[in-house]
Design a protein around this motif. Structure first.
Motif, PDB file in Angstrom:
ATOM      1  N   PRO A   1       0.476  16.882  34.657  1.00 31.42           N
ATOM      2  CA  PRO A   1       0.301  15.725  35.812  1.00 31.42           C
ATOM      3  C   PRO A   1       1.472  15.837  36.646  1.00 31.42           C
ATOM      4  O   PRO A   1       2.775  15.687  36.019  1.00 31.42           O
ATOM      5  CB  PRO A   1      -0.272  14.504  35.233  1.00 31.42           C
ATOM      6  CG  PRO A   1      -0.628  14.775  33.815  1.00 31.42           C
ATOM      7  CD  PRO A   1       0.281  16.013  33.198  1.00 31.42           C
ATOM      8  N   ASN A   2       1.279  15.764  37.836  1.00 29.58           N
ATOM      9  CA  ASN A   2       2.673  15.598  38.675  1.00 29.58           C
ATOM     10  C   ASN A   2       1.986  15.248  40.049  1.00 29.58           C
ATOM     11  O   ASN A   2       0.884  15.245  40.237  1.00 29.58           O
ATOM     12  CB  ASN A   2       3.313  17.026  38.850  1.00 29.58           C
ATOM     13  CG  ASN A   2       2.825  18.336  39.183  1.00 29.58           C
ATOM     14  OD1 ASN A   2       2.308  18.244  40.506  1.00 29.58           O
ATOM     15  ND2 ASN A   2       2.080  18.983  38.398  1.00 29.58           N
ATOM     16  N   LEU A   3       3.209  15.272  41.147  1.00 31.46           N
ATOM     17  CA  LEU A   3       2.857  15.000  42.459  1.00 31.46           C
ATOM     18  C   LEU A   3       3.190  16.249  43.184  1.00 31.46           C
ATOM     19  O   LEU A   3       4.205  16.815  43.356  1.00 31.46           O
ATOM     20  CB  LEU A   3       3.697  13.727  43.014  1.00 31.46           C
ATOM     21  CG  LEU A   3       3.797  12.520  42.388  1.00 31.46           C
ATOM     22  CD1 LEU A   3       4.699  11.578  42.769  1.00 31.46           C
ATOM     23  CD2 LEU A   3       2.139  12.014  42.121  1.00 31.46           C
ATOM     24  N   LYS A   4       1.901  16.830  43.996  1.00 31.07           N
ATOM     25  CA  LYS A   4       2.212  18.053  44.593  1.00 31.07           C
ATOM     26  C   LYS A   4       2.312  17.880  46.217  1.00 31.07           C
ATOM     27  O   LYS A   4       1.614  17.040  46.712  1.00 31.07           O
ATOM     28  CB  LYS A   4       1.002  18.784  44.404  1.00 31.07           C
ATOM     29  CG  LYS A   4       1.066  19.693  43.049  1.00 31.07           C
ATOM     30  CD  LYS A   4      -0.112  20.706  42.936  1.00 31.07           C
ATOM     31  CE  LYS A   4      -0.333  21.185  41.403  1.00 31.07           C
ATOM     32  NZ  LYS A   4       0.953  22.073  41.057  1.00 31.07           N
ATOM     33  N   VAL A   5       3.000  18.550  46.920  1.00 23.38           N
ATOM     34  CA  VAL A   5       3.196  18.495  48.337  1.00 23.38           C
ATOM     35  C   VAL A   5       1.958  18.913  49.187  1.00 23.38           C
ATOM     36  O   VAL A   5       1.317  19.912  48.609  1.00 23.38           O
ATOM     37  CB  VAL A   5       4.333  19.267  48.894  1.00 23.38           C
ATOM     38  CG1 VAL A   5       4.620  19.139  50.316  1.00 23.38           C
ATOM     39  CG2 VAL A   5       5.635  18.795  48.123  1.00 23.38           C
ATOM     40  N   LYS A   6       1.478  17.996  49.877  1.00 22.17           N
ATOM     41  CA  LYS A   6       0.193  18.307  50.582  1.00 22.17           C
ATOM     42  C   LYS A   6       0.352  19.632  51.777  1.00 22.17           C
ATOM     43  O   LYS A   6       1.651  19.792  51.943  1.00 22.17           O
ATOM     44  CB  LYS A   6      -0.175  17.062  51.596  1.00 22.17           C
ATOM     45  CG  LYS A   6      -0.825  15.950  50.621  1.00 22.17           C
ATOM     46  CD  LYS A   6      -1.184  14.949  51.267  1.00 22.17           C
ATOM     47  CE  LYS A   6      -1.866  13.952  50.601  1.00 22.17           C
ATOM     48  NZ  LYS A   6      -2.217  12.603  51.149  1.00 22.17           N
ATOM     49  N   PRO A   7      -0.644  20.069  52.202  1.00 25.71           N
ATOM     50  CA  PRO A   7      -0.421  21.229  53.064  1.00 25.71           C
ATOM     51  C   PRO A   7       0.289  20.837  54.363  1.00 25.71           C
ATOM     52  O   PRO A   7       0.948  21.764  54.783  1.00 25.71           O
ATOM     53  CB  PRO A   7      -2.003  21.761  53.195  1.00 25.71           C
ATOM     54  CG  PRO A   7      -2.805  21.243  52.291  1.00 25.71           C
ATOM     55  CD  PRO A   7      -2.100  19.840  51.856  1.00 25.71           C
ATOM     56  N   THR A   8      -0.102  19.943  55.171  1.00 26.27           N
ATOM     57  CA  THR A   8       0.529  19.391  56.184  1.00 26.27           C
ATOM     58  C   THR A   8       1.169  18.144  55.759  1.00 26.27           C
ATOM     59  O   THR A   8       0.626  16.884  56.291  1.00 26.27           O
ATOM     60  CB  THR A   8      -0.352  19.349  57.242  1.00 26.27           C
ATOM     61  OG1 THR A   8      -1.155  20.471  57.811  1.00 26.27           O
ATOM     62  CG2 THR A   8       0.443  19.121  58.611  1.00 26.27           C
ATOM     63  N   PRO A   9       2.458  18.059  54.997  1.00 25.72           N
ATOM     64  CA  PRO A   9       2.809  16.850  54.633  1.00 25.72           C
ATOM     65  C   PRO A   9       3.599  15.869  55.282  1.00 25.72           C
ATOM     66  O   PRO A   9       4.137  14.749  55.133  1.00 25.72           O
ATOM     67  CB  PRO A   9       3.677  17.446  53.404  1.00 25.72           C
ATOM     68  CG  PRO A   9       4.324  18.534  53.890  1.00 25.72           C
ATOM     69  CD  PRO A   9       3.251  19.278  54.966  1.00 25.72           C
ATOM     70  N   GLU A  10       4.185  16.522  56.769  1.00 20.89           N
ATOM     71  CA  GLU A  10       5.077  15.799  57.266  1.00 20.89           C
ATOM     72  C   GLU A  10       4.694  14.372  57.715  1.00 20.89           C
ATOM     73  O   GLU A  10       3.728  13.872  58.463  1.00 20.89           O
ATOM     74  CB  GLU A  10       5.603  16.560  58.661  1.00 20.89           C
ATOM     75  CG  GLU A  10       6.320  17.788  58.350  1.00 20.89           C
ATOM     76  CD  GLU A  10       5.380  18.987  58.308  1.00 20.89           C
ATOM     77  OE1 GLU A  10       3.853  18.886  58.218  1.00 20.89           O
ATOM     78  OE2 GLU A  10       5.801  20.070  57.944  1.00 20.89           O
ATOM     79  N   LEU A  11       5.559  13.310  57.429  1.00 15.99           N
ATOM     80  CA  LEU A  11       5.461  12.135  57.824  1.00 15.99           C
ATOM     81  C   LEU A  11       6.847  11.485  58.581  1.00 15.99           C
ATOM     82  O   LEU A  11       7.769  11.768  57.832  1.00 15.99           O
ATOM     83  CB  LEU A  11       5.114  10.980  56.607  1.00 15.99           C
ATOM     84  CG  LEU A  11       3.722  11.274  56.047  1.00 15.99           C
ATOM     85  CD1 LEU A  11       3.674  10.484  54.743  1.00 15.99           C
ATOM     86  CD2 LEU A  11       2.549  11.023  56.878  1.00 15.99           C
ATOM     87  N   HIS A  12       6.831  11.025  59.797  1.00 21.47           N
ATOM     88  CA  HIS A  12       7.936  10.581  60.365  1.00 21.47           C
ATOM     89  C   HIS A  12       7.898   9.226  60.645  1.00 21.47           C
ATOM     90  O   HIS A  12       7.360   8.743  61.617  1.00 21.47           O
ATOM     91  CB  HIS A  12       8.381  11.428  61.727  1.00 21.47           C
ATOM     92  CG  HIS A  12       8.314  12.749  61.414  1.00 21.47           C
ATOM     93  ND1 HIS A  12       7.221  13.567  61.529  1.00 21.47           N
ATOM     94  CD2 HIS A  12       9.444  13.720  61.121  1.00 21.47           C
ATOM     95  CE1 HIS A  12       7.665  14.927  61.426  1.00 21.47           C
ATOM     96  NE2 HIS A  12       8.705  14.778  61.015  1.00 21.47           N
ATOM     97  N   ARG A  13       8.461   8.293  59.857  1.00 24.80           N
ATOM     98  CA  ARG A  13       8.356   6.700  60.009  1.00 24.80           C
ATOM     99  C   ARG A  13       9.700   6.070  60.293  1.00 24.80           C
ATOM    100  O   ARG A  13      10.222   6.251  59.092  1.00 24.80           O
ATOM    101  CB  ARG A  13       7.364   6.381  59.113  1.00 24.80           C
ATOM    102  CG  ARG A  13       5.974   6.984  58.680  1.00 24.80           C
ATOM    103  CD  ARG A  13       4.945   6.432  58.170  1.00 24.80           C
ATOM    104  NE  ARG A  13       5.370   6.600  56.704  1.00 24.80           N
ATOM    105  CZ  ARG A  13       4.425   6.473  55.733  1.00 24.80           C
ATOM    106  NH1 ARG A  13       3.010   6.413  55.931  1.00 24.80           N
ATOM    107  NH2 ARG A  13       4.794   6.604  54.369  1.00 24.80           N
TER     108      ARG A  13
END
Ligand SMILES: [Zn+2]
Length: 433
Positions: free
Chosen positions: A88-100
């Protein structure tokens, strides 16, 4: 260095070099090649020789390695060991960008049944496969391991969540985006990856197209405890069994027909082209056997040991186990039983295993889940159902399964290796068909 210590050293190295299933397979392949195993391509015709040692890889994340013994296959059958390469792990989403608020974060999907709380406040590294178009316009892929801590998921301070110690549930969509950096720019993840690839010596990247990348804990595997009684690491489930499987296979003698299968996708149900519910193992065995009747005759004399970690009884939570079935760390491999076939063990296969343990002077334990709790499962029943082969589920007892850092005993992997090595050399099963 004692045999036990050098075995554990090699295990720790294997765990650290294998942050993803792709890397685990790459690490296993390197070991197999240096031991004289030959790579086979499923697209080619195979010319298998008695005494030959081979391996096949699919998707870079599942592997079948086998030795063609000098003895007759049909009366002897295969001795097979199965494990899984994924955790089990955390995988990066296809459009992962979050600018906050000036922070650049990436959104993640949770792969498998991860225990999420331990992922906070860890120094996270990133690894996996990257697919790109090269400067000649061709599609290429490569493995990438950014071993430095490139990300972190900070906890919320207790002052802003007074109930944190009483009820902290994790919302994976909202709470898990990983902080990568602080910048006034609108960073783009693929552009970051492309420059990272260049740093890693991949010089022909025109554009990163896609990727399968997982965050992992950059803390290395270690022997822990006052007297070094334990091994702490990410991915003990189930890279520990993959490592044992390879070591046992390397020990197998020239008469035996031995197979090691390490599948991806166990943590998400195994139903994929490369998972244990897929056709990979069966198609390899069919090609070794040559024809359908030979396959069936060999299978009837074969046995599979599915090796996947078990739950040791936790001293702080001992009521979670049946009092008679609480495996202890460093007290031997665990036979996993479930009458509802969540484990494939039956009394033929477990009694054979008990005798192998006795022959090797290795203690053995058994596990059944409490009758009022649901039971986990593994690749054993899937392989048993697909192949119709006698199967046993065993594993090394551990704590904190599916946490970012799990704990095993420092003697158990070594002892299971002895027993699996003896199993690989077993000329006859000695049980009725
Ligand atoms: Zn597992």
């Amino acid at each position: 260095m004692s045999e036990l210590n050098s075995f554990n050293e090699a295990l720790l190295q294997f765990l650290d070099s294998s942050p993803t299933p792709f890397h685990a397979v790459e690490t296993m392949v390197t070991t197999l090649i240096s031991a004289g195993f030959e790579a086979l391509d499923e697209r080619d015709e195979w010319q298998l020789k008695a005494g030959g040692r081979y391996f096949v890889v699919r998707n870079g994340s599942s592997l079948v390695a086998f030795c063609c013994g000098a003895s007759d296959l049909l009366p002897r059958g295969w001795r097979m060991v199965g494990a899984h390469t994924d955790s089990p792990n955390l995988k990066v989403k296809p459009t992962p960008e979050l600018h906050r608020h000036g922070y650049f974060q990436v959104g993640v999907e949770v792969y498998g049944g991860a225990l999420l709380n331990p992922w906070f406040d860890r120094d996270l590294a990133l690894a996996g496969r990257v697919n790109y178009e090269n400067t000649q316009g061709e599609l290429r892929s490569c493995l990438l391991n950014i071993a430095r801590p490139v990300g972190i998921i900070p906890s919320l301070a207790i002052h802003l969540d007074r109930e944190a110690n009483n009820s902290h549930s994790v919302n994976p969509q909202k709470d898990l985006p990983v902080v990568l950096l602080q910048s006034g720019e609108k960073e783009d993840f693929r552009t970051l990856l492309a420059s990272e690839l260049t740093e890693h010596g991949v010089s022909d990247v025109a554009a990163v197209l896609d990727y399968e990348l997982s965050f992992y804990d950059s803390q290395k595997a270690a022997m822990v405890g006052w007297n070094g009684d334990f091994i702490a690491s990410a991915r003990l489930d189930n890279l520990l069994s993959c490592f044992i499987g390879v070591q046992a296979l390397l020990n197998s003698d020239s008469d035996s027909h031995t197979v090691l299968v390490c599948n991806d996708h166990e943590e998400v149900g195994s139903q994929s082209a490369v998972g244990a519910q897929g056709p990979m193992l069966e198609s390899v065995l069919r090609r070794i056997a040559g024809d359908e009747v030979s396959l069936q005759r060999a299978m009837a004399n074969s046995m599979m040991i599915s090796a996947d970690n078990a739950h040791g009884i936790h001293p702080n939570f001992s009521d979670r186990h049946d009092a008679n079935h609480g495996p202890l760390l460093n007290a031997g491999p665990v036979i996993k039983n479930n009458v509802n076939q969540r484990y494939a063990t039956n009394s033929d296969t477990s009694s054979l295993f008990r005798r192998l343990c006795a022959d090797q002077s290795v203690a053995v334990q058994s596990f059944v889940v409490r009758s009022d709790m649901a039971c986990g499962s593994t690749v054993g029943p899937l392989t048993a159902a697909a192949l119709g082969v006698k199967t046993l589920d065993v594993g090394v007892p551990t704590f904190a399964m599916h946490s970012i850092r799990e704990l095993a005993g420092s003697q158990d992997a070594f002892n299971l290796n002895k027993v699996l090595s003896a199993f690989y050399g077993l000329a006859a099963l000695g049980v009725a068909n």
